[in-house]
Design an enzyme around this catalytic site. Structure first.
Site, mmCIF file in Angstrom:
data_model
loop_
_atom_site.group_PDB
_atom_site.id
_atom_site.type_symbol
_atom_site.label_atom_id
_atom_site.label_comp_id
_atom_site.label_asym_id
_atom_site.label_seq_id
_atom_site.Cartn_x
_atom_site.Cartn_y
_atom_site.Cartn_z
ATOM 1 N N GLY A 141 11.279 -5.556 10.013
ATOM 2 C CA GLY A 141 10.538 -4.731 9.064
ATOM 3 C C GLY A 141 10.794 -3.256 9.290
ATOM 4 O O GLY A 141 11.112 -2.829 10.398
ATOM 5 N N ILE A 173 5.055 -1.565 13.935
ATOM 6 C CA ILE A 173 3.740 -0.965 13.721
ATOM 7 C C ILE A 173 2.657 -1.815 14.362
ATOM 8 O O ILE A 173 1.547 -1.331 14.600
ATOM 9 C CB ILE A 173 3.428 -0.751 12.223
ATOM 10 C CG1 ILE A 173 3.290 -2.079 11.483
ATOM 11 C CG2 ILE A 173 4.467 0.139 11.561
ATOM 12 C CD1 ILE A 173 2.724 -1.924 10.079
ATOM 13 N N ASP A 174 2.948 -3.091 14.667
ATOM 14 C CA ASP A 174 1.937 -3.991 15.226
ATOM 15 C C ASP A 174 1.656 -3.744 16.702
ATOM 16 O O ASP A 174 0.674 -4.256 17.238
ATOM 17 C CB ASP A 174 2.368 -5.452 15.041
ATOM 18 C CG ASP A 174 2.298 -5.898 13.593
ATOM 19 O OD1 ASP A 174 1.524 -5.288 12.830
ATOM 20 O OD2 ASP A 174 3.019 -6.837 13.221
ATOM 21 N N ARG A 176 -22.274 -1.155 -1.086
ATOM 22 C CA ARG A 176 -21.349 -2.270 -1.044
ATOM 23 C C ARG A 176 -20.866 -2.563 0.370
ATOM 24 O O ARG A 176 -20.925 -1.709 1.255
ATOM 25 C CB ARG A 176 -20.108 -1.968 -1.903
ATOM 26 C CG ARG A 176 -20.351 -2.030 -3.391
ATOM 27 C CD ARG A 176 -19.120 -1.546 -4.147
ATOM 28 N NE ARG A 176 -19.287 -1.697 -5.599
ATOM 29 C CZ ARG A 176 -18.606 -1.014 -6.495
ATOM 30 N NH1 ARG A 176 -17.708 -0.119 -6.105
ATOM 31 N NH2 ARG A 176 -18.813 -1.218 -7.782
ATOM 32 N N GLY A 225 -1.076 -7.062 10.846
ATOM 33 C CA GLY A 225 -1.319 -7.624 12.167
ATOM 34 C C GLY A 225 -1.217 -9.129 12.092
ATOM 35 O O GLY A 225 -2.218 -9.819 11.919
ATOM 36 N N ARG A 253 -16.346 -5.782 -1.939
ATOM 37 C CA ARG A 253 -15.051 -5.439 -2.515
ATOM 38 C C ARG A 253 -13.959 -5.543 -1.447
ATOM 39 O O ARG A 253 -14.218 -5.438 -0.258
ATOM 40 C CB ARG A 253 -15.056 -4.014 -3.080
ATOM 41 C CG ARG A 253 -15.968 -3.853 -4.283
ATOM 42 C CD ARG A 253 -15.394 -4.567 -5.509
ATOM 43 N NE ARG A 253 -16.165 -4.303 -6.706
ATOM 44 C CZ ARG A 253 -17.220 -4.998 -7.091
ATOM 45 N NH1 ARG A 253 -17.632 -6.030 -6.350
ATOM 46 N NH2 ARG A 253 -17.864 -4.699 -8.191
ATOM 47 N N GLN A 297 0.902 1.003 4.927
ATOM 48 C CA GLN A 297 0.865 1.326 6.355
ATOM 49 C C GLN A 297 2.258 1.566 6.937
ATOM 50 O O GLN A 297 2.409 2.219 7.965
ATOM 51 C CB GLN A 297 0.203 0.189 7.136
ATOM 52 C CG GLN A 297 -1.239 -0.036 6.775
ATOM 53 C CD GLN A 297 -1.681 -1.448 7.127
ATOM 54 O OE1 GLN A 297 -2.160 -1.688 8.228
ATOM 55 N NE2 GLN A 297 -1.516 -2.379 6.210
ATOM 56 N N ARG A 298 3.275 1.006 6.311
ATOM 57 C CA ARG A 298 4.640 1.142 6.819
ATOM 58 C C ARG A 298 5.362 2.376 6.296
ATOM 59 O O ARG A 298 6.309 2.861 6.913
ATOM 60 C CB ARG A 298 5.486 -0.077 6.393
ATOM 61 C CG ARG A 298 5.188 -1.360 7.098
ATOM 62 C CD ARG A 298 6.277 -2.363 6.739
ATOM 63 N NE ARG A 298 6.029 -3.679 7.263
ATOM 64 C CZ ARG A 298 6.333 -4.070 8.500
ATOM 65 N NH1 ARG A 298 6.873 -3.199 9.329
ATOM 66 N NH2 ARG A 298 6.093 -5.289 8.898
#
Length: 344
Positions: free
Chosen positions: A10, A127-128, A163, A171, A267, A275-276
């Site tokens: 990724g 990123i994980d 809400r 993840g 919601r 995020q990437r």
């Protein structure tokens, strides 16, 4: 030396900064010639390359993604894949190959080195933040910041409408992003793959919070989070061609169940690939740059089968074998000893 580089798996903020740093140190300090393979191992197989120079790397430090392109896949997917890699390296006159990637890419690099003797140096990215051997991977800080910014924005709209907001972050196997973004963003609860969640307990906590007069809640969910057995019925899993579970949607199921069991308006926000993308944070730019410099240094030390890692303040080299077949899970002291004290 003539050095090849590729990015696999990724995409991730900071990849271009790694490439830029290795090229700059290699060309200016060592007089190296660097070659970039396009689209990961596919580019090695098909010998699709571009020259990497200091001039061509200008302006790429703040740019997200990777100028080399990336995709999943392995030379081991086909019977002649490894032979293609060897032949390409020979034909191009490469003295070394720098592989920038996550668990899968580093495992491939390790196997190519240990079983076939290829001169490879690895650079861990994801990123994980789930690669063993290093304290942190570049891209993680950026992803956490993006998730935290989103949570900050969601607090005000959740409070305005009374809400519950369920925020799904990346993840697959670990909840590093969810945990740290949850702490930084003041989440009501965080659900991570390492700890199966009980929806009834979550709903009890949400109800207790609302009974105290707090009329809005943020639940952060890692995409790989799963319920404890018998607590929530989930849809049948679907797998992609690489054997990975197709994720995305657990937050929707959780939100629906919360609404049914509590009556609270709920919601869902799925941050997904937001995020990437985009500009890496200053922290990730610096870490990526240090990794790139360390990688080209390792090439000249002929430290084959090693990867760059950060431990405390120091950049070091570690065997690629340390990362193979392993997943660095969330520190339970961070989750149980810190994060959970702030949950409703």
């Amino acid at each position: 030396m003539r050095v090849g580089m590729l990015t696999g798996g990724g995409d991730c903020p900071g990849l271009n900064a790694v490439i830029r740093a290795a090229v700059r140190k290699g060309e200016r300090a060592f007089g190296d010639e660097l070659v970039g393979f396009l689209d990961a191992w596919d580019g090695v197989r098909d010998r699709r390359t571009i020259p990497l120079t200091v001039e061509s790397m200008r302006g790429l430090l703040p740019r997200g993604g990777t100028v080399l392109g990336t995709r999943r896949g392995s030379p081991f997917d086909t019977p002649d894949g490894v032979d293609h890699v060897k032949q390409s390296m020979d034909d191009l006159g490469l003295d070394a190959l720098i592989v920038i990637g996550g668990n899968g890419s580093l495992s491939i690099a390790c196997q190519l080195h240990t079983e076939h003797g290829l001169p490879i140096v690895g650079v861990p990215k994801t990123i994980d933040n789930d690669i063993e051997g290093t304290d942190v991977t570049f891209g993680f800080n950026t992803a956490v910041q993006i998730a935290t910014d989103a949570i900050d924005r969601l607090h005000t709209t959740a409070e305005s409408h009374d809400r519950v907001m369920v925020v799904e972050v990346m993840g697959r196997h670990t909840g590093w992003i969810a945990t740290q973004a949850g702490i930084a963003g003041g989440a009501t609860a965080v659900l991570i793959p390492e700890i199966p969640f009980d929806l009834d307990q979550l709903c009890t906590r949400l109800t207790r919070r609302h009974d105290r007069g707090r009329y809005a809640s943020i639940v952060v969910v890692a995409e790989g989070a799963e319920p404890a057995e018998g607590t929530l019925e989930m849809e049948e899993k679907v797998y992609d061609r690489f054997g990975h579970v197709v994720l995305g949607g657990v937050a929707t199921r959780i939100a629906h169940a919360i609404g049914e069991r509590t009556g609270f308006e709920t919601r869902v926000v799925q941050l997904g690939h937001v995020q990437r993308g985009g500009t890496p944070t200053a922290f990730d730019r610096v870490l990526s740059t240090r990794f790139g410099v360390a990688a080209i240094n390792a090439v000249h030390e002929q430290a084959w089968g090693k990867m760059t890692v950060v431990r405390g303040p120091n950049i070091e080299l570690e065997d690629l074998t340390v990362a193979v077949g392993k997943t660095r899970t969330v520190d339970r002291e961070l989750f149980d000893g810190v994060a959970s004290h702030f949950f409703a």
